[in-house]
Write an enzyme that holds these catalytic residues in place. Structure first.
Site, PDB file in Angstrom:
ATOM      1  CG  ASN A  40      38.252  34.812  43.272  1.00  0.00           C
ATOM      2  OD1 ASN A  40      38.941  35.375  42.421  1.00  0.00           O
ATOM      3  ND2 ASN A  40      38.767  34.256  44.341  1.00  0.00           N
ATOM      4  CE1 TYR A  41      32.848  31.543  42.176  1.00  0.00           C
ATOM      5  CE2 TYR A  41      34.180  31.624  44.159  1.00  0.00           C
ATOM      6  CZ  TYR A  41      33.812  30.992  42.997  1.00  0.00           C
ATOM      7  OH  TYR A  41      34.413  29.825  42.640  1.00  0.00           O
ATOM      8  CG  LEU A  42      30.651  38.414  46.745  1.00  0.00           C
ATOM      9  CD1 LEU A  42      30.866  38.944  48.148  1.00  0.00           C
ATOM     10  CD2 LEU A  42      29.263  37.817  46.608  1.00  0.00           C
TER      11      LEU A  42
END
Length: 940
Positions: A897-899
């Site tokens: 979800n974030y990288l």
DNA sequence: GACTTGACTTGTATCCAGGGGG
DNA sequence: CCCCCTGGATACAAGTCAAGTC
């Protein structure tokens, strides 16, 4: 003022890393019980800002009283520090006991063990605490059941070599049962213990070589600030003391000066001309010729070709011949590094045998078999098409509708339910609901009174009149037989024969084929969740006030269908109709219904590998990259705002600082009927502590609160003086239960952010800081000359740094200690082998010096054998490190979800690491766009 | 209301020790 | 001695659904 560099500053233990979830939740819950009382007051206060203003002024005159609760906490901490030191001692005793040739390493290991056992201990305690929460009658009812199981399972968990500790643990437990109040202190102590052991780790790690020293340190990540603070340099030293008169002047209007960062105009299309990397051979999309064939036909023909015969369409041949080479390269790589010597041979043999067998069974050529295994239906390179800008999500959408949960199967008559010792035959509906509870008897949930009360209330609602008259007390209900029945069922399921399993699998595939796909704008795409959630008991996390309530069975009459007008409209199950069929192409869901517990809408949506999801994802990272371009200005802005006249602006600036630096979530307001968790904007005074000096650092803010999913966030952060002073002002004259940022909410914050940069919201900072941290860490940790396993370890470390930043925790996996021990044993044997091989080699060299060609050859062989063994040993040790460092940290969430996946992809390409080592199949599907797009030179 | 994020549970593949047979 | 098979342990992937954000 020191601001840490995410990469270089490893020496500050952030504490939050250490905990396991259970103890956190529990500890906090109890520690904060007083806050429960204040909750309502806080909530109203956050809604009524005007009243707050007045109150602020009133409070100014009243004296300092701020928080007695703070003082209490301090007391707790003091007392806990004693315990802390004692645990210290025992851990060093542990060390003394250990004798190994690698002393330092072993020392560390023992610390870890201590650490681990402490955690287990604490977890046991928490279990007990949960018991206590229960009302007495319930306890009577379940104690024998749950309590025994828990203690026995805990025994299994800890290693046999720690009998001593064990006994003391058990004693602890007993004591805990008796002394309620003490437990609070214990919990605090557990935190301190964690700190202490990580400090131990730290000091001993200094002695080690570089590699090992990295190994045990906790990484403190604070994104991207180092260069910033130096840039800001002198201006930071100016200190503004806000005097009472000045405070009076602080104005609440909305006219504050906003430094607006010149907004960058951006769109997805802008990034299309970035260098596209070469397509990995196995990720290619259909060739041009293929595009002309209607999708479904294409699919069908592929399937046929793959499974039936040697005769392939030219198209398929093309695909295969392209795909094969890469796969082979990777396979070879794998074997070379992973299975040297005998094992390698064995593995190869096994492999070839297997393939011969299966080939003979079903497929004539090995290529085909491989092909079939990983057949990719079709790759729609949507990222090479231009994006719709009109807000519509699709032109054509067709699907089969959702799949409903199977109907309830009544229990056999032999399975009895008893009330007050007497057998009662329940009506079907109440039996079903009773079954939901029976299945959960082993779970902690059934020890919580909220859960039990909610369940019982809802259960009574489905009972017949007679049943309600009879069944009035949950503690008199005996679900044991039902529970045993369900257990035997699941046992049976586990023991299914091969044939049964195969049949089941085939059936599931059939369902998947029918319901699992939709056609969207001419392409077949996977649906994420086509099954409607089955009925059951609501399992809210943390202290959710609605836990245990009945989640009703969803009927077609509850379901909205969304599809295009000209598509084949899905048919509702026989005898039913849909609530509504609509054709809204501005949304992405295919079906939706409203769940009864929280009255929230639930949706059937596409799989992450779909265009709709992928495009959104891509866009998210583009926004984050834009933030990268404006981040300096934005930081300048909020730093300047720390001195603003308006309280509102100051609060916003400080909150933004936390969001940026600590990757906190925005923190929307929540209703009272949800678990009491907070994010940045909803922080309350009781969630932070200010220390002018702590552990040799100046201006430390200690955060301690429950975040999303009731995961504890604990962090000690040295902040800049001005932030500290501001916080002192924000906290003045407030109770612990008052909002820290009482002039701020997520809406106003996001509005402000939007002014700074289009598309900017609070959560973009999380994405941005996660991705930039990964990129920096990768740069720093990757040694281009290292072996692939070492590079992977480096990647995982970088990933871990992000997970720590985002506070992604997980419970320590079951049997972690056991598997670690097994691994250690394995390492020891390997070490012995290496020693032996070394000795052999020494002898051989002596012989070779004076000896013949033959002896020299033998010497060479020994040398190679030794090297192989050493490599294996190294690999095992890497594995050990990796696994241990990961035990309480969940890497998946940040990865997913974030990288920005392009960072990982480019890293892989640059360093020759197969992408499969970083992303599994689902992840590769999800990030296909990135794998295709990013070359080795991609920069976030 | 729509959509993303997130931890946990369940299902499945893989590994590995140990025993039997060639 | 080698190979194969098996069952149990384990690790990893997939699925689930709650809980966030905007």
């Amino acid at each position: 003022m020191s601001v840490e560099n995410p990469a270089s500053d490893n020496d500050c233990d952030s504490g939050k890393v250490n905990g396991n979830k259970n103890e956190h939740v529990n500890g906090i819950h109890n520690g904060y019980s007083s806050s429960e009382k204040h909750k309502s007051s806080h909530k109203s206060s956050s809604k009524d800002k005007h009243r707050d203003k007045d109150r602020d002024r009133d409070h100014k005159s009243s004296s300092k009283h701020s928080s007695s609760s703070n003082r209490d906490k301090d007391k707790d901490r003091h007392s806990s520090s004693k315990n802390h030191s004692s645990s210290h001692k025992s851990s060093s005793k542990d060390k003394e006991r250990d004798r190994d040739r690698d002393k330092h390493k072993e020392k560390d290991r023992s610390d870890k063990e201590k650490d681990r056992s402490d955690k287990e201990k604490d977890r046991h305690r928490s279990d007990k605490d949960r018991h206590r929460d229960k009302d007495k009658s319930d306890r009577e009812k379940h104690k024998s059941n749950d309590g025994e199981k828990k203690s026995s399972s805990s025994k299994e968990n800890s290693s046999s070599t720690k009998d001593k500790e064990h006994k003391s643990k058990d004693r602890d437990k007993e004591r805990d049962e008796k002394e309620r109040h003490k437990s609070d202190k214990d919990r605090h102590r557990s935190d301190k213990d964690k700190h202490s052991s990580s400090k131990d780790k730290h000091s001993s790690s200094k002695l080690k070589d570089k590699h090992n020293s990295e190994k045990h340190e906790k990484i403190k990540i604070e994104p991207d600030f180092d260069d910033y603070s130096t840039k800001q340099g002198p201006s930071l030293e100016i200190e503004v003391e806000i005097k009472p008169e000045v405070k009076e002047e602080i104005d609440d209007g909305y006219g504050g000066a906003n430094t607006t960062v010149s907004s960058c105009d951006y769109s997805m299309s802008q990034f299309k001309d970035e260098p596209l990397s070469e397509l990995p051979p196995d990720e290619e999309s259909p060739s041009e010729g293929e595009e002309d064939i209607p999708l479904l036909e294409r699919m069908a023909s592929k399937k046929r070709a793959a499974s039936e015969s040697e005769e392939e369409t030219p198209l398929l041949q093309r695909k295969k011949s392209k795909k094969k080479p890469k796969k082979e390269i990777y396979d070879d790589d794998d074997e070379e590094e992973e299975a040297p010597s005998k094992k390698k041979k064995k593995a190869e043999k096994r492999k070839s045998n297997k393939s011969i067998k299966t080939e003979a069974d079903e497929n004539p050529s090995p290529i085909k078999r491989k092909k079939k295994d990983e057949e990719e239906p079709e790759v729609w390179k949507w990222w090479e098409e231009s994006k719709k800008e009109d807000g519509t999500k699709w032109h054509f959408l067709e699907h089969k509708g959702p799949l409903f949960a199977p109907a309830y199967e009544p229990l056999p008559d032999t399975v009895k339910f008893r009330y007050d010792g007497k057998v009662v035959k329940l009506s079907q509906d109440s039996e079903e609901v009773a079954g939901f509870y029976a299945r959960m008897l082993d779970h902690d949930y059934t020890t919580k009174s909220t859960f039990n009360n909610n369940f019982f209330g809802d259960w009574r609602k489905v009972m017949t009149h007679e049943e309600t008259k009879l069944i009035k007390d949950l503690s008199k209900c005996d679900f044991k037989e039902m529970q045993a029945y369900f257990q035997s069922l699941s046992e049976k399921n586990k023991n299914r024969t091969k044939e049964e399993k195969a049949a089941l699998k085939a059936k599931n595939e059939e369902i998947q084929k029918e319901y699992g796909f939709c056609i969207i704008d001419g392409h077949k795409e996977k649906i994420g969740n086509f099954r409607i959630e089955p009925p059951g008991l609501f399992r809210g996390r943390g202290e959710h006030p609605k836990m245990g309530m009945l989640k009703r069975r969803v009927m077609p009459e509850d379901v909205l269908i969304n599809c295009s007008k000209d598509s084949k409209i899905p048919k509702p199950p026989a005898g039913h109709k849909w609530k509504e069929v609509r054709h809204d192409n501005t949304v992405t869901w295919l079906a939706s219904w409203t769940e009864n517990v929280q009255s929230q809408a639930k949706y059937v949506m596409l799989n992450p590998s779909s265009k709709l999801k992928g495009e959104k994802d891509w866009q998210k990272y583009e926004t984050a990259r834009h933030l990268h371009k404006s981040i300096d200005k934005i930081r300048d802005t909020y730093r300047a705002d720390w001195k603003a006249k308006e309280m509102r602006v100051r609060q916003r600036a400080v909150a933004l600082y936390f969001i940026d630096r600590l990757a906190l979530r925005a923190g929307n307001e929540k209703d009272d009927d949800q678990a009491d968790t907070v994010g940045c904007c909803s922080l309350r005074v009781e969630h932070i502590e200010l220390h002018k000096e702590k552990d040799g650092k100046e201006y430390v803010v200690v955060f301690d609160f429950l975040g999303k999913d009731s995961i504890r966030y604990y962090n000690e952060v040295p902040v800049e003086k001005r932030v500290f002073k501001n916080l002192e002002i924000f906290m003045e004259h407030k109770k612990g239960s008052d909002d820290l940022f009482d002039r701020l909410n997520t809406q106003t914050l996001n509005e402000h952010l939007k002014d700074l940069m289009p598309g900017l919201t609070a959560k973009v900072f999380r994405t941005y800081n996660a991705s930039i941290t990964l990129q920096k860490q990768l740069e720093e940790l990757t040694d281009p000359d290292a072996s692939i396993p070492e590079k992977i370890l480096a990647y995982n470390r970088a990933n871990r740094a992000v997970a720590i930043l985002c506070n992604h925790q997980r419970a320590v996996p079951k049997g972690h200690s056991k598997s670690m021990e097994a691994l250690k044993e394995k390492i020891q044997t390997k070490r012995d082998q290496v020693d032996e091989a070394e000795a052999d080699y020494r002898d051989a060299t002596k012989a070779a010096k004076r000896g013949s060609v033959k002896e020299k050859l033998a010497c060479d062989k020994k040398k190679k054998a030794l090297e192989r063994l050493k490599e294996q040993l190294k690999k095992l040790e890497l594995q050990e490190t990796d696994r241990d460092e990961n035990k309480t940290i969940a890497l998946g969430t940040s990865k997913l979800n974030y990288l920005d996946p392009r960072i990982s992809v480019s890293w892989c390409k640059k360093h020759g690491v197969p992408i499969e080592k970083i992303y599994n199949k689902t992840q590769r599907d999800k990030f296909r766009w990135a794998i295709d797009m990013a070359g080795p030179d991609y920069v976030f």
